[in-house]
Design a protein around this motif. Structure first.
Motif, short mmCIF file in Angstrom:
data_model
loop_
_atom_site.label_atom_id
_atom_site.label_comp_id
_atom_site.label_asym_id
_atom_site.label_seq_id
_atom_site.Cartn_x
_atom_site.Cartn_y
_atom_site.Cartn_z
N PHE A 121 -37.58 -15.39 -10.67
CA PHE A 121 -36.27 -14.82 -10.36
C PHE A 121 -35.17 -15.85 -10.52
N ASP A 142 -22.83 -10.67 -8.17
CA ASP A 142 -23.69 -11.67 -7.52
C ASP A 142 -24.90 -11.93 -8.42
N ARG A 144 -27.57 -13.67 -8.07
CA ARG A 144 -28.89 -13.58 -7.45
C ARG A 144 -29.33 -12.13 -7.36
N LEU A 145 -28.47 -11.28 -6.85
CA LEU A 145 -28.82 -9.86 -6.76
C LEU A 145 -29.05 -9.29 -8.14
N ALA A 146 -28.22 -9.70 -9.10
CA ALA A 146 -28.38 -9.19 -10.45
C ALA A 146 -29.76 -9.56 -11.00
N TRP A 148 -32.49 -9.91 -9.34
CA TRP A 148 -33.45 -9.00 -8.73
C TRP A 148 -33.41 -7.63 -9.38
N ILE A 149 -32.21 -7.18 -9.65
CA ILE A 149 -32.05 -5.86 -10.27
C ILE A 149 -32.70 -5.85 -11.64
N VAL A 150 -32.43 -6.89 -12.41
CA VAL A 150 -33.00 -6.96 -13.76
C VAL A 150 -34.52 -7.02 -13.69
N TYR A 151 -35.01 -7.90 -12.84
CA TYR A 151 -36.47 -8.01 -12.74
C TYR A 151 -37.09 -6.71 -12.28
N GLY A 152 -36.45 -6.06 -11.32
CA GLY A 152 -36.97 -4.78 -10.82
C GLY A 152 -37.06 -3.75 -11.92
N SER A 153 -36.07 -3.70 -12.77
CA SER A 153 -36.09 -2.76 -13.89
C SER A 153 -37.32 -2.99 -14.76
N GLU A 155 -40.13 -4.67 -14.05
CA GLU A 155 -41.40 -4.43 -13.36
C GLU A 155 -41.68 -2.94 -13.24
N GLU A 156 -40.64 -2.16 -13.06
CA GLU A 156 -40.86 -0.73 -12.92
C GLU A 156 -41.35 -0.11 -14.22
N VAL A 184 -28.95 -3.52 -19.48
CA VAL A 184 -28.66 -4.76 -18.79
C VAL A 184 -27.44 -5.46 -19.39
#
Lengths: 194, 194
Positions: A121, A142, A144-146, A148-153, A155-156, A184
DNA sequence: GACGGCGTTGACTGTCCGTTCAACAGCGCA
DNA sequence: TGCGCTGTTGAACGGACAGTCAACGCCGTC
């Protein structure tokens, strides 16, 4: 072949097929073609086998991330590179991705490796921050949050393939990759459409 | 209080604390203040307890989604609503989210409920498609993939909170919510910046 | 050709835990 | 008062399975 690697490879296949908890040590041994006692010659426990599988493969991924980050491409290209590495891992090593996604990612098992996961991350975060500094990414998000959002996409999407809910033919995967990239980059772009 | 609900609530707390596999039936019974044999009067197995926890709570979430979808708000507001419902579930019922994220979401357990999970995705997909039809969302993105990407973003943030890796104070959660909303709306908007 | 050690085997142990079940308590009803 | 039903208990069972260990084979060495 070296027995240790033999066992690890067998474990990946077995875990992928039956899940960690449902896999018996004997299953792994059988798949590897050895007596199950021998497994304890190379590993101290069943759990350590899973941990090793995770650690050794995740560190390869981190290395790939690092190579991308160290390249002199612009941040937005680096981000594309990371996306591609992650998504293409599905076709490269589906069994491994199965295990990573289902057993390790948000695992009730094994606490220690959380830090190693986080390192992925943080790499994404740094790339985004560089893009913001360079002016190609909007600076009001942000980072950091971005990340997480990218990684979550990503991984899903991997999860969708793992669970057989998303089509994963060659063109399907390419199409998914193109879609995430657009999604993204559009979200992060400093100016309108990506 | 009805014993059945007592057991379910106790199970959520115990599963949240120790994880499904590490929780013993006796733990749940003790937490509920009953003899462990009684659990089998209400449920046929430990696994069915987990399944029930999932089913009953997920269906509530689906109902909330449906209410949003049936409102006459524009698609982009509906999408905002869905994002908010999901993210706010963390503060509303952290133990439940813990269990959902760690034990059920991409579970090695229980196959049947995959369809019920999918229904959430499909709702998001329909909202996106409506936005595309209305012209407020760009039409060149695959709505199905976009729904997976959006959901993945949300689940990853929840995971960050579950694993204690992302700060989850009131303002933190609000900030995360704002960030996802901007991210997603920007990515989906028909014209430049959201 | 004895020695030793590494790698290997698989029967066995110990334990844990989900599940069963025989008994019982309380209560409504006749 | 007796009958039966629902709810409740906790001791006991059974089976699974991770991990142990004594023995053995193989091979290089002296």
């Amino acid at each position: 072949m070296e027995k240790r690697r033999l066992i690890l490879d067998a474990a990946v296949r077995v875990f992928a097929r039956k899940g960690y908890h449902t896999s018996r040590v004997g299953d792994i041994a059988e798949e590897a073609g050895i007596a199950h006692g021998l497994l304890y010659h190379y590993f101290s426990s069943k759990e350590q086998v899973l941990e090793t599988v995770f650690r050794e493969n995740w560190s390869e991924l981190l290395a790939a991330f690092a190579r991308i980050e160290d390249s002199d491409e612009p941040a937005s290209d680096q981000l594309d590179g990371i996306v591609k590495v992650l998504l293409r891992s599905w076709r490269n090593a589906p069994d491994l991705v199965r295990v990573m996604v289902r057993e390790v990612a948000r695992s009730p098992h094994l606490q220690g490796q959380v830090d190693e996961i986080r390192e992925g991350f943080v790499t994404i975060q740094r790339v985004i921050e560089r893009g913001q500094a360079e002016g190609s990414f909007r600076a009001d998000l942000d980072a950091r949050l971005a990340s997480w959002i990218v990684y979550g996409s990503l991984e899903e999407l991997l999860t969708g393939w793992v669970l057989g809910q998303l089509p994963d033919g060659d063109e399907d995967v390419a199409h998914a990759e193109a879609t995430v990239l657009t999604f993204v980059q559009t979200a992060l772009a400093a100016d309108g459409r990506a």
